[in-house]
Design a protein around this motif. Structure first.
Motif, PDB file in Angstrom:
ATOM      1  N   ALA A  82       6.863 -10.377 -15.551  1.00 48.68           N
ATOM      2  CA  ALA A  82       7.706 -11.409 -16.150  1.00 48.68           C
ATOM      3  C   ALA A  82       6.905 -12.660 -16.491  1.00 48.68           C
ATOM      4  O   ALA A  82       7.357 -13.484 -17.297  1.00 48.68           O
ATOM      5  CB  ALA A  82       8.850 -11.762 -15.206  1.00 48.68           C
ATOM      6  N   THR A  83       5.709 -12.796 -15.921  1.00 49.76           N
ATOM      7  CA  THR A  83       4.855 -13.952 -16.184  1.00 49.76           C
ATOM      8  C   THR A  83       3.813 -13.682 -17.261  1.00 49.76           C
ATOM      9  O   THR A  83       3.010 -14.566 -17.575  1.00 49.76           O
ATOM     10  CB  THR A  83       4.121 -14.384 -14.898  1.00 49.76           C
ATOM     11  OG1 THR A  83       3.133 -13.394 -14.546  1.00 49.76           O
ATOM     12  CG2 THR A  83       5.092 -14.541 -13.738  1.00 49.76           C
ATOM     13  N   VAL A  84       3.803 -12.476 -17.813  1.00 50.65           N
ATOM     14  CA  VAL A  84       2.761 -12.066 -18.762  1.00 50.65           C
ATOM     15  C   VAL A  84       3.234 -12.250 -20.195  1.00 50.65           C
ATOM     16  O   VAL A  84       4.326 -11.802 -20.558  1.00 50.65           O
ATOM     17  CB  VAL A  84       2.376 -10.592 -18.513  1.00 50.65           C
ATOM     18  CG1 VAL A  84       1.419 -10.087 -19.590  1.00 50.65           C
ATOM     19  CG2 VAL A  84       1.750 -10.441 -17.139  1.00 50.65           C
ATOM     20  N   ASP A  85       2.415 -12.893 -21.013  1.00 51.15           N
ATOM     21  CA  ASP A  85       2.744 -13.112 -22.418  1.00 51.15           C
ATOM     22  C   ASP A  85       2.093 -12.015 -23.259  1.00 51.15           C
ATOM     23  O   ASP A  85       1.127 -12.241 -23.989  1.00 51.15           O
ATOM     24  CB  ASP A  85       2.265 -14.492 -22.861  1.00 51.15           C
ATOM     25  CG  ASP A  85       2.689 -14.805 -24.293  1.00 51.15           C
ATOM     26  OD1 ASP A  85       3.638 -14.153 -24.777  1.00 51.15           O
ATOM     27  OD2 ASP A  85       2.059 -15.683 -24.918  1.00 51.15           O
ATOM     28  N   ALA A  86       2.592 -10.800 -23.123  1.00 52.07           N
ATOM     29  CA  ALA A  86       2.086  -9.652 -23.869  1.00 52.07           C
ATOM     30  C   ALA A  86       3.185  -8.609 -23.894  1.00 52.07           C
ATOM     31  O   ALA A  86       4.043  -8.570 -23.007  1.00 52.07           O
ATOM     32  CB  ALA A  86       0.827  -9.081 -23.198  1.00 52.07           C
ATOM     33  N   PRO A  87       3.213  -7.752 -24.910  1.00 58.88           N
ATOM     34  CA  PRO A  87       4.248  -6.718 -24.948  1.00 58.88           C
ATOM     35  C   PRO A  87       4.134  -5.759 -23.774  1.00 58.88           C
ATOM     36  O   PRO A  87       3.025  -5.428 -23.332  1.00 58.88           O
ATOM     37  CB  PRO A  87       4.002  -6.006 -26.276  1.00 58.88           C
ATOM     38  CG  PRO A  87       2.620  -6.373 -26.687  1.00 58.88           C
ATOM     39  CD  PRO A  87       2.334  -7.714 -26.094  1.00 58.88           C
ATOM     40  N   VAL A  88       5.292  -5.333 -23.270  1.00 61.16           N
ATOM     41  CA  VAL A  88       5.354  -4.406 -22.139  1.00 61.16           C
ATOM     42  C   VAL A  88       6.143  -3.173 -22.575  1.00 61.16           C
ATOM     43  O   VAL A  88       7.278  -3.290 -23.042  1.00 61.16           O
ATOM     44  CB  VAL A  88       6.047  -5.060 -20.923  1.00 61.16           C
ATOM     45  CG1 VAL A  88       6.207  -4.051 -19.784  1.00 61.16           C
ATOM     46  CG2 VAL A  88       5.256  -6.283 -20.452  1.00 61.16           C
ATOM     47  N   VAL A  89       5.527  -2.012 -22.423  1.00 56.40           N
ATOM     48  CA  VAL A  89       6.183  -0.742 -22.722  1.00 56.40           C
ATOM     49  C   VAL A  89       6.557  -0.098 -21.393  1.00 56.40           C
ATOM     50  O   VAL A  89       5.681   0.180 -20.570  1.00 56.40           O
ATOM     51  CB  VAL A  89       5.266   0.191 -23.527  1.00 56.40           C
ATOM     52  CG1 VAL A  89       5.978   1.516 -23.820  1.00 56.40           C
ATOM     53  CG2 VAL A  89       4.823  -0.483 -24.829  1.00 56.40           C
TER      54      VAL A  89
ATOM     55  N   LEU B 119      -3.265  -3.488 -30.698  1.00 52.98           N
ATOM     56  CA  LEU B 119      -4.056  -3.546 -31.933  1.00 52.98           C
ATOM     57  C   LEU B 119      -3.371  -4.367 -33.020  1.00 52.98           C
ATOM     58  O   LEU B 119      -3.943  -4.591 -34.086  1.00 52.98           O
ATOM     59  CB  LEU B 119      -4.321  -2.130 -32.439  1.00 52.98           C
ATOM     60  CG  LEU B 119      -5.312  -1.310 -31.605  1.00 52.98           C
ATOM     61  CD1 LEU B 119      -5.195   0.179 -31.938  1.00 52.98           C
ATOM     62  CD2 LEU B 119      -6.740  -1.797 -31.824  1.00 52.98           C
ATOM     63  N   GLY B 120      -2.134  -4.806 -32.766  1.00 54.89           N
ATOM     64  CA  GLY B 120      -1.459  -5.699 -33.694  1.00 54.89           C
ATOM     65  C   GLY B 120      -0.323  -5.115 -34.495  1.00 54.89           C
ATOM     66  O   GLY B 120       0.256  -5.792 -35.347  1.00 54.89           O
ATOM     67  N   ASP B 121       0.038  -3.856 -34.242  1.00 55.80           N
ATOM     68  CA  ASP B 121       1.153  -3.248 -34.967  1.00 55.80           C
ATOM     69  C   ASP B 121       2.481  -3.885 -34.598  1.00 55.80           C
ATOM     70  O   ASP B 121       2.664  -4.377 -33.474  1.00 55.80           O
ATOM     71  CB  ASP B 121       1.252  -1.753 -34.629  1.00 55.80           C
ATOM     72  CG  ASP B 121       0.206  -0.904 -35.333  1.00 55.80           C
ATOM     73  OD1 ASP B 121      -0.619  -1.459 -36.087  1.00 55.80           O
ATOM     74  OD2 ASP B 121       0.213   0.318 -35.120  1.00 55.80           O
ATOM     75  N   THR B 122       3.425  -3.835 -35.517  1.00 57.93           N
ATOM     76  CA  THR B 122       4.810  -4.115 -35.172  1.00 57.93           C
ATOM     77  C   THR B 122       5.331  -2.969 -34.303  1.00 57.93           C
ATOM     78  O   THR B 122       4.714  -1.896 -34.231  1.00 57.93           O
ATOM     79  CB  THR B 122       5.686  -4.209 -36.425  1.00 57.93           C
ATOM     80  OG1 THR B 122       5.688  -2.931 -37.089  1.00 57.93           O
ATOM     81  CG2 THR B 122       5.164  -5.280 -37.378  1.00 57.93           C
ATOM     82  N   VAL B 123       6.486  -3.158 -33.673  1.00 56.54           N
ATOM     83  CA  VAL B 123       7.029  -2.093 -32.830  1.00 56.54           C
ATOM     84  C   VAL B 123       7.319  -0.826 -33.637  1.00 56.54           C
ATOM     85  O   VAL B 123       6.895   0.275 -33.244  1.00 56.54           O
ATOM     86  CB  VAL B 123       8.270  -2.574 -32.059  1.00 56.54           C
ATOM     87  CG1 VAL B 123       8.972  -1.400 -31.382  1.00 56.54           C
ATOM     88  CG2 VAL B 123       7.874  -3.619 -31.017  1.00 56.54           C
ATOM     89  N   PRO B 124       8.005  -0.895 -34.783  1.00 55.30           N
ATOM     90  CA  PRO B 124       8.237   0.346 -35.537  1.00 55.30           C
ATOM     91  C   PRO B 124       6.937   1.023 -35.978  1.00 55.30           C
ATOM     92  O   PRO B 124       6.827   2.257 -35.916  1.00 55.30           O
ATOM     93  CB  PRO B 124       9.063  -0.121 -36.739  1.00 55.30           C
ATOM     94  CG  PRO B 124       9.762  -1.346 -36.258  1.00 55.30           C
ATOM     95  CD  PRO B 124       8.755  -2.032 -35.372  1.00 55.30           C
TER      96      PRO B 124
END
Length: 264
Positions: free
Chosen positions: A98-105, A225-230
């Motif tokens: 919850a403290t991380v500023d990065a996408p989480v899968v 790598l910078g992709d959007t989610v879709p």
């Protein structure tokens, strides 16, 4: 000559002694995508091609220490979670992420390919309450959808209802994996407004151990790598489809997908 690091992706999951799923599959997938994979071991399994013979959780303080070591010094561009085993580990991991500023899968692993339980029954509530709300993308299969939401999908028309039920638990995107439905495999990605459907050929290959771990790790890698989610999901689906087609026999049971299929 100055060399910069590639994008950084962290897996928080269980170890698969057979090498086909879990952290081993995650790191192979990350390497195949050209990112630097790092790992936090949450549990250790004794497993092979015929099943899971046992698993042991690490203490929450050990998992938290691994997270702190990586996140405080190295940082991440994306995170993938897999087998977390217990309520204590789910809560520990969710609080730190919850403290991380990065996408989480979040791959909400409940059972193995062979049907062996990998998540304590009382931990399902923690996945709903604290882990899914930190997810950028949640990637449940149909059994996990039912476990988490009570929604049972019997055909492709039920994927939208499943996605809505998962989204209600807090992730920004839900990817409902419909590979176990009859016909061509169809997955649905939904964020409450935009709907994306992904289909692929069904390969006549029983060696599919590690598909869920591989897909979630490929999505995390593409997001780093910078992709959007879709776009990340589309690229990950292509990679997994090729890995399934190239899956190979191992031991007496279900073999793994081939994470290196693009370089063979």
């Amino acid at each position: 000559m100055t060399v910069s690091a590639p994008p950084l992706v962290l897996t928080v999951a269980g170890s698969d002694s057979g090498g086909g799923a879990g952290i081993q599959a995650d790191l192979k997938t990350m390497h195949a995508h050209g990112v630097h994979g790092m790992s936090v071991v949450a549990a250790v399994t004794a497993q092979n091609s015929v099943g899971v013979q046992g698993f042991w959780e690490l203490p929450p303080e050990a998992v938290r220490a691994q997270l702190d070591s990586v996140l405080d010094d190295i940082g991440v561009h994306a995170v993938k979670t897999g087998m977390l085993a217990s309520t204590a580990l789910v809560e520990t991991v969710a609080a730190r992420l919850a403290t991380v500023d990065a996408p989480v899968v979040v791959d909400p692993v409940g059972v193995s390919k062979h049907g062996d339980a990998l998540l304590a029954r009382d931990a399902v509530a923690a996945v709903r309450a604290v882990l899914l709300p930190v997810a950028t993308v949640a990637t449940p299969n149909l059994w996990e959808v039912e476990q988490l939401t009570g929604v049972k999908v019997v055909d492709e028309s039920g994927l939208r209802e499943a996605a809505e039920a998962v989204l209600a638990l807090g992730p920004r995107w839900a990817l409902i994996k419909g590979g176990h439905l009859p016909g061509e495999p169809a997955d649905l990605l939904f964020d409450g407004e935009r709907e994306h459907r992904f289909t692929a050929a069904r390969h006549d290959n029983r060696h599919t151990h590690g598909t869920g771990c591989t897909l979630a790790s490929a999505i995390a890698s593409r997001l780093a790598l910078g992709d959007t989610v879709p776009a990340a999901v589309a690229a990950a689906k292509d990679y997994v489809t090729g890995a399934i087609a190239a899956g190979f026999p191992l031991g007496a049971g279900i073999g793994p997908v081939d994470h290196a299929w693009r370089t063979r």
